[in-house]
Design a protein around this motif. Sequence first.
Motif, PDB file in Angstrom:
ATOM      1  N   GLY A 148       0.689  -1.153  -0.078  1.00  0.00           N
ATOM      2  CA  GLY A 148      -0.050  -0.208  -0.070  1.00  0.00           C
ATOM      3  C   GLY A 148       0.997   1.299  -0.014  1.00  0.00           C
ATOM      4  O   GLY A 148       2.279   1.208   0.139  1.00  0.00           O
ATOM      5  N   PRO A 149       0.193   2.300  -0.131  1.00  0.00           N
ATOM      6  CA  PRO A 149       1.034   3.747  -0.167  1.00  0.00           C
ATOM      7  C   PRO A 149       1.920   3.932   0.926  1.00  0.00           C
ATOM      8  O   PRO A 149       3.011   4.336   0.888  1.00  0.00           O
ATOM      9  CB  PRO A 149      -0.001   4.778  -0.253  1.00  0.00           C
ATOM     10  CG  PRO A 149      -1.321   4.332  -0.860  1.00  0.00           C
ATOM     11  CD  PRO A 149      -1.087   2.557  -0.516  1.00  0.00           C
ATOM     12  N   SER A 150       1.422   3.613   2.027  1.00  0.00           N
ATOM     13  CA  SER A 150       2.184   3.770   3.588  1.00  0.00           C
ATOM     14  C   SER A 150       1.716   2.676   4.442  1.00  0.00           C
ATOM     15  O   SER A 150       0.984   1.719   4.112  1.00  0.00           O
ATOM     16  CB  SER A 150       1.620   5.130   4.206  1.00  0.00           C
ATOM     17  OG  SER A 150       0.187   4.926   4.563  1.00  0.00           O
ATOM     18  N   ILE A 171       5.779  -0.914   1.240  1.00  0.00           N
ATOM     19  CA  ILE A 171       5.082   0.611   1.279  1.00  0.00           C
ATOM     20  C   ILE A 171       5.741   1.516   0.289  1.00  0.00           C
ATOM     21  O   ILE A 171       6.809   1.281   0.078  1.00  0.00           O
ATOM     22  CB  ILE A 171       5.271   0.974   2.821  1.00  0.00           C
ATOM     23  CG1 ILE A 171       6.746   0.987   3.086  1.00  0.00           C
ATOM     24  CG2 ILE A 171       4.287   0.264   3.662  1.00  0.00           C
ATOM     25  CD1 ILE A 171       7.166   1.849   4.421  1.00  0.00           C
ATOM     26  N   GLU A 172       4.818   2.152  -0.432  1.00  0.00           N
ATOM     27  CA  GLU A 172       5.391   3.166  -1.355  1.00  0.00           C
ATOM     28  C   GLU A 172       6.075   4.372  -1.106  1.00  0.00           C
ATOM     29  O   GLU A 172       7.119   4.790  -1.748  1.00  0.00           O
ATOM     30  CB  GLU A 172       4.138   3.375  -2.413  1.00  0.00           C
ATOM     31  CG  GLU A 172       3.696   1.938  -3.194  1.00  0.00           C
ATOM     32  CD  GLU A 172       2.479   2.398  -3.850  1.00  0.00           C
ATOM     33  OE1 GLU A 172       2.386   3.568  -4.333  1.00  0.00           O
ATOM     34  OE2 GLU A 172       1.815   1.458  -4.250  1.00  0.00           O
ATOM     35  N   HIS A 173       5.446   5.016   0.104  1.00  0.00           N
ATOM     36  CA  HIS A 173       5.957   6.309   0.247  1.00  0.00           C
ATOM     37  C   HIS A 173       6.227   6.362   1.929  1.00  0.00           C
ATOM     38  O   HIS A 173       6.073   5.457   2.656  1.00  0.00           O
ATOM     39  CB  HIS A 173       4.837   7.216   0.089  1.00  0.00           C
ATOM     40  CG  HIS A 173       4.265   7.247  -1.465  1.00  0.00           C
ATOM     41  ND1 HIS A 173       5.075   7.208  -2.324  1.00  0.00           N
ATOM     42  CD2 HIS A 173       2.947   6.990  -1.726  1.00  0.00           C
ATOM     43  CE1 HIS A 173       4.173   7.151  -3.412  1.00  0.00           C
ATOM     44  NE2 HIS A 173       3.193   7.014  -3.139  1.00  0.00           N
ATOM     45  N   ASP A 186      -1.880   1.981   5.665  1.00  0.00           N
ATOM     46  CA  ASP A 186      -2.817   1.307   4.599  1.00  0.00           C
ATOM     47  C   ASP A 186      -2.675  -0.218   4.739  1.00  0.00           C
ATOM     48  O   ASP A 186      -3.487  -0.962   4.229  1.00  0.00           O
ATOM     49  CB  ASP A 186      -2.229   1.665   3.118  1.00  0.00           C
ATOM     50  CG  ASP A 186      -2.541   3.236   2.834  1.00  0.00           C
ATOM     51  OD1 ASP A 186      -3.744   3.606   3.062  1.00  0.00           O
ATOM     52  OD2 ASP A 186      -1.684   4.105   2.993  1.00  0.00           O
ATOM     53  N   THR A 242       6.892  -0.123  -4.880  1.00  0.00           N
ATOM     54  CA  THR A 242       5.622  -0.747  -5.466  1.00  0.00           C
ATOM     55  C   THR A 242       5.550  -2.210  -5.240  1.00  0.00           C
ATOM     56  O   THR A 242       6.741  -2.858  -5.380  1.00  0.00           O
ATOM     57  CB  THR A 242       5.359  -0.330  -6.877  1.00  0.00           C
ATOM     58  OG1 THR A 242       6.178  -0.889  -7.774  1.00  0.00           O
ATOM     59  CG2 THR A 242       5.293   1.284  -7.174  1.00  0.00           C
TER      60      THR A 242
END
Length: 367
Positions: free
Chosen positions: A276-278, A304-306, A281, A317
Amino acid sequence: MVGLIRDTWAKSEPFIPEISQFFYGMLFTLAPATRDFFPINMEVQRGRLVRALVHIVQMVDRPDDLVPFLTQLGRDHRKFGVIPRHYEAVGTALLASLKNHLGPDWTPEVERAWAEAFTIVARAMQEAAAADVNPASWSATVLEHRRLTWDLALVRVQPEFAVPYQPGQYMSVEVPQRPRLWRYLSPANAPREDGGIEFHVRAVDGGWVSRAIVSHTQPGDVWRLGPPLGRLAVDRADDRGVLMIAGGTGVAPLRAILDDLAQWGENPKVQLFYGGPSREDLYDLDELRALAATNPWLTVTPVIEHGDEAPGCVQGTLAEAVTQQGSWPGHRILVAGSPAMIRATVSRMLVAGSALDQIAYDPFTID
């Protein structure tokens, strides 16, 4: 036939909004009763028509994939009360819509190809509907609605009769706040003796149903559930390892499969990448880690992406994290998440060398 259909569909794509509007106008003229199948606001429904057509066109030369999809589509449409003459009206409206916008490209040969293709589609759907002995839909009472985050809710429902779904499948859901507007949800648990089902729902931008579920669902609400659909599954008799890739609430169907596998002593090795983004999530990460701690066949890798690096999490990703470990030969690969996540992940895996027949995913839609 396949070439003509794909060629004319490519020429039609710039006019999709106009074709959809023309199609429904023609359909409701030919078969006025079908208007009651759809919500008052048709915006979402037009998008679903396009997605279904795209999916069928993509599989038109792959009958082993197309027929199961049409079979499930036919069973699912029973909940609307669709009858044979409605299929005839749909076919007439579809061909008229394409003809209206293709102009000179709509030749007699093209018309025959589309007519033959629609006949195959309609026949498969009608035969599947006629053969289904289960109810067209099930009523289910909401027992619990719990906000996990500001935009995510866990909902437990109790159907009046057990829904015969398999772990990994999904089903269409109608809620009282959005009548006649169905949304696909995946049970997050394997079938239970009491028949209870748990859903995880995230409110998405522009999501009429998902936002209503997260914000307004209450215990006591009565939902309608459509028949189970989808082909995500793990065959325990298959010796190959299993790679699961889940984005956001796409973890729900995979969690249901894991819930089922956990009931057995021996299972194939399963590696789950959950992204997920963080870190926030990954709402189900603690539960999944607890499951892995007691089941040595399961490994969970959070992605996690960010944001700042979180302990135990891979940065990037899902597509990047998975393909960094190669093409996963000798594995069955299950992918679940948003349409964009599925497209990106599957495309990246194919480029990395994974075979298409290794990969399973469902044409899931979110709204």
